[in-house]
Scaffold this active site. Structure first.
Site, PDB file in Angstrom:
ATOM      1  N   ALA A  31     -15.585   3.841   9.302  1.00 55.03           N
ATOM      2  CA  ALA A  31     -14.929   4.779  10.202  1.00 55.03           C
ATOM      3  C   ALA A  31     -13.731   4.667  10.307  1.00 55.03           C
ATOM      4  CB  ALA A  31     -15.862   4.908  11.659  1.00 55.03           C
ATOM      5  N   HIS A  36      -7.105   0.322  10.813  1.00 56.70           N
ATOM      6  CA  HIS A  36      -7.658  -0.186   9.529  1.00 56.70           C
ATOM      7  C   HIS A  36      -6.409  -0.126   8.353  1.00 56.70           C
ATOM      8  CE1 HIS A  36     -11.457   0.845  11.418  1.00 56.70           C
ATOM      9  NE2 HIS A  36     -11.601  -0.334  11.069  1.00 56.70           N
TER      10      HIS A  36
HETATM   11  P1  AMP Z   1     -13.723  -2.991  12.543  1.00 54.78           P
HETATM   12  O1  AMP Z   1     -13.707  -2.014  11.571  1.00 54.78           O
HETATM   13  O2  AMP Z   1     -13.565  -2.610  13.735  1.00 54.78           O
HETATM   14  O3  AMP Z   1     -14.547  -4.454  12.504  1.00 54.78           O
HETATM   15  O4  AMP Z   1     -12.104  -3.635  12.342  1.00 54.78           O
HETATM   16  C1  AMP Z   1     -11.757  -4.114  10.983  1.00 54.78           C
HETATM   17  C2  AMP Z   1     -10.533  -4.768  11.208  1.00 54.78           C
HETATM   18  O5  AMP Z   1      -9.599  -3.782  11.560  1.00 54.78           O
HETATM   19  C3  AMP Z   1     -10.547  -5.884  12.125  1.00 54.78           C
HETATM   20  O6  AMP Z   1      -9.690  -7.067  11.699  1.00 54.78           O
HETATM   21  C4  AMP Z   1      -9.894  -4.917  13.411  1.00 54.78           C
HETATM   22  O7  AMP Z   1      -9.427  -6.130  14.316  1.00 54.78           O
HETATM   23  C5  AMP Z   1      -8.913  -4.334  12.569  1.00 54.78           C
HETATM   24  N1  AMP Z   1      -8.477  -3.147  13.751  1.00 54.78           N
HETATM   25  C6  AMP Z   1      -9.324  -2.469  14.378  1.00 54.78           C
HETATM   26  N2  AMP Z   1      -8.743  -1.508  15.148  1.00 54.78           N
HETATM   27  C7  AMP Z   1      -7.155  -1.888  14.950  1.00 54.78           C
HETATM   28  C8  AMP Z   1      -6.231  -1.373  15.712  1.00 54.78           C
HETATM   29  N3  AMP Z   1      -6.139  -0.462  16.614  1.00 54.78           N
HETATM   30  N4  AMP Z   1      -4.940  -2.100  15.050  1.00 54.78           N
HETATM   31  C9  AMP Z   1      -4.909  -3.098  14.255  1.00 54.78           C
HETATM   32  N5  AMP Z   1      -6.045  -3.496  13.623  1.00 54.78           N
HETATM   33  C10 AMP Z   1      -7.329  -3.142  14.024  1.00 54.78           C
END
Ligand code: AMP
Length: 301
Positions: A31, A36
């Site tokens: 998503a 990301h």
């Molecule tokens: P997730 O899909 O939520 O597991 O996130 C995957 C990676 O993207 C993780 O390292 C998160 O910390 C990073 N991430 C998610 N949201 C953000 C954001 N708003 N800004 C920067 N990195 C993000």
């Protein structure tokens, strides 16, 4: 872009990419949003090839949490990654990542039980276990994570040190929506009203940043400034608002030597997190503004 779903294929592809140069890994649960993609872009800039993983990891969700309802957007995600020039997308099944009978887990003691680890017991065991597996499959030179998940960063740094992984962790700044709300796949679950209510998190961080600007360096007035933003916030239930050491996640009494100011709150059924780092006595990364969506729309109309 190659889309691979088995561990064997992914290991072979990564072996050949590594022979050609440096390899960056961006682990995600899909998503995908601009947060990301900021990781993907940084990884592209710093490596010869980039691989992204999309895996909604069941072991980091407790029973009753939102594993089943976590947003899944595979077709859109593929299009976004293709446009970024990603070499390989790894999208394994649960059976690939957890072979039948798997009982081995990675437990990062102490750090893994703080902040979100305290609110969500077992969460970081699931995260560390799956990230260790991804590191084994990909063997990247660098892996990219977001500052948004600050406790996750502390846990994974500890794991990399303790288990002697050769990978370099690169942490990227929080990307926010124009309203100030930290981007998150879970924002897709919020109604328009909930999105406005969710601004309580970044308002709390703004309040802490303002208190810092006024010379308040001790944790207690900073916490008090944050708590005021939650008192009376409708349908927002604070989980924690803490001032901690960014590596150990233990509370600190003063921010002068650096600190992580972190908040987590439930907005309706959705749990959100946000944070800011304090460096050299001032907020290194405070949200610039936390404006409600209606005001933003009026401004852009
Ligand atoms: P997730 O899909 O939520 O597991 O996130 C995957 C990676 O993207 C993780 O390292 C998160 O910390 C990073 N991430 C998610 N949201 C953000 C954001 N708003 N800004 C920067 N990195 C993000």
């Amino acid at each position: 872009m190659k889309i691979l779903t088995t561990v064997g294929e992914m290991q072979a592809a990564c072996r050949s990419l590594r022979r050609a140069g440096t390899l960056g890994l961006v682990p995600t649960m899909g998503a995908l949003h601009d947060g990301h993609l900021s990781l993907v872009r940084r990884a592209k800039a710093e490596n010869d090839a980039v691989v992204v993983s999309i895996f909604v990891n069941p072991t980091q969700f407790a029973p009753g949490e939102d594993f089943e309802t976590y947003p899944r957007r595979m077709a859109e995600d593929c299009a976004k990654l293709e446009a970024e020039g990603v070499a390989v997308l790894f999208a394994p099944s649960v059976e690939q990542m957890y072979p039948q009978g798997a009982t081995t887990l990675v437990e990062v003691a102490e750090v893994g039980d703080r902040l979100d680890g305290a609110s969500r017991p077992g969460h970081f065991r699931g995260v560390a276990t799956v990230v260790a597996k991804l590191f084994h499959v990909v063997d990247p030179d660098r892996a990219y994570f977001g500052q948004k998940d600050a406790a996750q960063v502390a846990v994974l740094r500890t794991m990399v040190r303790d288990l002697l992984f050769r990978v370099e962790l690169v942490v990227c700044p929080i990307v926010r929506e124009p309203s100030g709300l930290a981007m998150s796949s879970r924002n897709l679950k919020l109604s328009a009203t909930e999105k406005q209510r969710a601004l309580a998190l970044c308002r709390a961080l703004r309040a802490a940043a303002r208190a810092l600007e006024c010379g308040k360096t001790r944790a207690e007035p900073l916490r008090a400034a944050m708590l005021r933003q939650f008192s009376g916030a409708e349908d927002v239930r604070l989980d924690y608002a803490e001032v901690v050491h960014p590596a150990t996640l233990l509370p600190v009494a003063d921010t002068r030597d650096g600190a992580l100011i972190a908040v987590a709150a439930w907005v309706g059924q959705t749990r959100l997190i946000d944070n800011l780092l304090v460096e050299n006595g001032s907020a290194a990364s405070a949200p610039a503004a936390c404006q409600d969506a209606e005001k933003m729309e009026a401004m852009h109309a």
